[in-house]
Write a protein that holds these residues in place. Structure first.
Motif, PDB file in Angstrom:
ATOM      1  N   ARG A   1      18.134  -7.495  -6.891  1.00 41.88           N
ATOM      2  CA  ARG A   1      17.458  -6.498  -7.739  1.00 41.88           C
ATOM      3  C   ARG A   1      16.541  -7.175  -8.748  1.00 41.88           C
ATOM      4  N   GLN A   2      17.004  -8.284  -9.326  1.00 41.05           N
ATOM      5  CA  GLN A   2      16.190  -8.999 -10.305  1.00 41.05           C
ATOM      6  C   GLN A   2      14.924  -9.543  -9.656  1.00 41.05           C
ATOM      7  N   HIS A   3      15.068 -10.128  -8.461  1.00 41.59           N
ATOM      8  CA  HIS A   3      13.897 -10.654  -7.751  1.00 41.59           C
ATOM      9  C   HIS A   3      12.915  -9.533  -7.428  1.00 41.59           C
ATOM     10  N   ALA A   4      13.425  -8.385  -6.993  1.00 43.49           N
ATOM     11  CA  ALA A   4      12.557  -7.251  -6.678  1.00 43.49           C
ATOM     12  C   ALA A   4      11.827  -6.771  -7.932  1.00 43.49           C
ATOM     13  N   LEU A   5      12.541  -6.700  -9.053  1.00 45.70           N
ATOM     14  CA  LEU A   5      11.908  -6.285 -10.303  1.00 45.70           C
ATOM     15  C   LEU A   5      10.862  -7.302 -10.749  1.00 45.70           C
ATOM     16  N   ASP A   6      11.168  -8.580 -10.636  1.00 47.32           N
ATOM     17  CA  ASP A   6      10.200  -9.626 -10.998  1.00 47.32           C
ATOM     18  C   ASP A   6       8.944  -9.512 -10.140  1.00 47.32           C
ATOM     19  N   ASP A   7       9.124  -9.260  -8.839  1.00 40.90           N
ATOM     20  CA  ASP A   7       7.972  -9.081  -7.948  1.00 40.90           C
ATOM     21  C   ASP A   7       7.149  -7.865  -8.350  1.00 40.90           C
ATOM     22  N   GLN A   8       7.820  -6.778  -8.688  1.00 41.93           N
ATOM     23  CA  GLN A   8       7.102  -5.575  -9.109  1.00 41.93           C
ATOM     24  C   GLN A   8       6.324  -5.813 -10.397  1.00 41.93           C
ATOM     25  N   ARG A   9       6.932  -6.516 -11.336  1.00 44.58           N
ATOM     26  CA  ARG A   9       6.223  -6.812 -12.590  1.00 44.58           C
ATOM     27  C   ARG A   9       5.034  -7.727 -12.333  1.00 44.58           C
ATOM     28  N   ARG A  10       5.191  -8.699 -11.462  1.00 47.33           N
ATOM     29  CA  ARG A  10       4.091  -9.604 -11.131  1.00 47.33           C
ATOM     30  C   ARG A  10       2.938  -8.826 -10.484  1.00 47.33           C
ATOM     31  N   LEU A  11       3.273  -7.936  -9.543  1.00 47.60           N
ATOM     32  CA  LEU A  11       2.238  -7.108  -8.912  1.00 47.60           C
ATOM     33  C   LEU A  11       1.567  -6.191  -9.922  1.00 47.60           C
ATOM     34  N   GLU A  12       2.354  -5.628 -10.828  1.00 46.04           N
ATOM     35  CA  GLU A  12       1.787  -4.753 -11.863  1.00 46.04           C
ATOM     36  C   GLU A  12       0.816  -5.522 -12.743  1.00 46.04           C
ATOM     37  N   THR A  13       1.161  -6.740 -13.111  1.00 50.92           N
ATOM     38  CA  THR A  13       0.269  -7.568 -13.927  1.00 50.92           C
ATOM     39  C   THR A  13      -1.036  -7.834 -13.185  1.00 50.92           C
ATOM     40  N   MET A  14      -0.937  -8.168 -11.911  1.00 50.59           N
ATOM     41  CA  MET A  14      -2.136  -8.415 -11.109  1.00 50.59           C
ATOM     42  C   MET A  14      -2.981  -7.145 -10.994  1.00 50.59           C
ATOM     43  N   ARG A  15      -2.320  -5.997 -10.805  1.00 49.17           N
ATOM     44  CA  ARG A  15      -3.012  -4.724 -10.682  1.00 49.17           C
ATOM     45  C   ARG A  15      -3.751  -4.407 -11.971  1.00 49.17           C
ATOM     46  N   GLN A  16      -3.078  -4.610 -13.122  1.00 47.96           N
ATOM     47  CA  GLN A  16      -3.702  -4.337 -14.415  1.00 47.96           C
ATOM     48  C   GLN A  16      -4.911  -5.233 -14.646  1.00 47.96           C
ATOM     49  N   GLU A  17      -4.793  -6.502 -14.293  1.00 48.11           N
ATOM     50  CA  GLU A  17      -5.913  -7.417 -14.445  1.00 48.11           C
ATOM     51  C   GLU A  17      -7.089  -6.980 -13.592  1.00 48.11           C
ATOM     52  N   ALA A  18      -6.805  -6.551 -12.365  1.00 44.05           N
ATOM     53  CA  ALA A  18      -7.874  -6.101 -11.474  1.00 44.05           C
ATOM     54  C   ALA A  18      -8.562  -4.856 -12.027  1.00 44.05           C
ATOM     55  N   VAL A  19      -7.786  -3.888 -12.499  1.00 43.66           N
ATOM     56  CA  VAL A  19      -8.373  -2.665 -13.055  1.00 43.66           C
ATOM     57  C   VAL A  19      -9.199  -2.996 -14.296  1.00 43.66           C
ATOM     58  N   ASP A  20      -8.695  -3.874 -15.152  1.00 44.24           N
ATOM     59  CA  ASP A  20      -9.440  -4.253 -16.357  1.00 44.24           C
ATOM     60  C   ASP A  20     -10.767  -4.927 -16.004  1.00 44.24           C
TER      61      ASP A  20
END
Length: 140
Positions: A105-124
């Motif tokens: 679960r922790q690894h899955a959450l870490d992956d989701q947060r990493r993807l979210e960070t990348m997504r936010q950077e792309a949108v910005d």
């Protein structure tokens, strides 16, 4: 393998995908009607994502603490705190499996947060590009 399917089904999909090729095309056309709703909804979407990440992390941490307490009690030969001693104590193997599930679960959450960070950077970056490219232009 069935456990991974269960994990995938029970893990909330926190990171929303964006159709980046469509957004890029709308930016190239300076199509405000298509682009502005994506950017306008971003603050709310980010707030919801951060809340979901936090709630999942709190649950993982609480379960890790409970599992560690049970393992400690098992090693020391006593009952786990708050167990009431009415239920049979979990075995070391059960607790190890529980810990592995928490790690997953922790690894899955870490992956989701990493993807979210990348997504936010792309949108910005796309927002910055849109503002510099389309400043003062009308949509086609």
């Amino acid at each position: 393998m069935p456990f991974l399917l269960f994990l995938a089904a029970t893990t909330p999909q926190i990171v929303e995908s964006v159709d980046f090729p469509a957004l890029d095309a709308a930016i190239e056309r300076c199509d405000r009607a298509s682009v502005l709703p994506v950017f306008a909804a971003e603050a709310h979407r980010r707030s919801a994502a951060v809340t979901a990440f936090y709630e999942e992390q709190v649950q993982i941490a609480a379960e890790r603490i409970a599992t560690a307490g049970k393992r400690r009690a098992l090693r020391e030969g006593g009952a786990a705190p708050g167990s009431g001693q009415s239920a049979p104590a979990a075995s070391d193997q059960e607790l190890s499996l529980k810990q592995l599930a928490l790690d997953d679960r922790q690894h899955a959450l870490d992956d989701q947060r990493r993807l979210e960070t990348m997504r936010q950077e792309a949108v910005d970056l796309k927002r910055q590009y849109f503002l510099s490219k389309c400043a003062g232009k009308k949509s086609d």
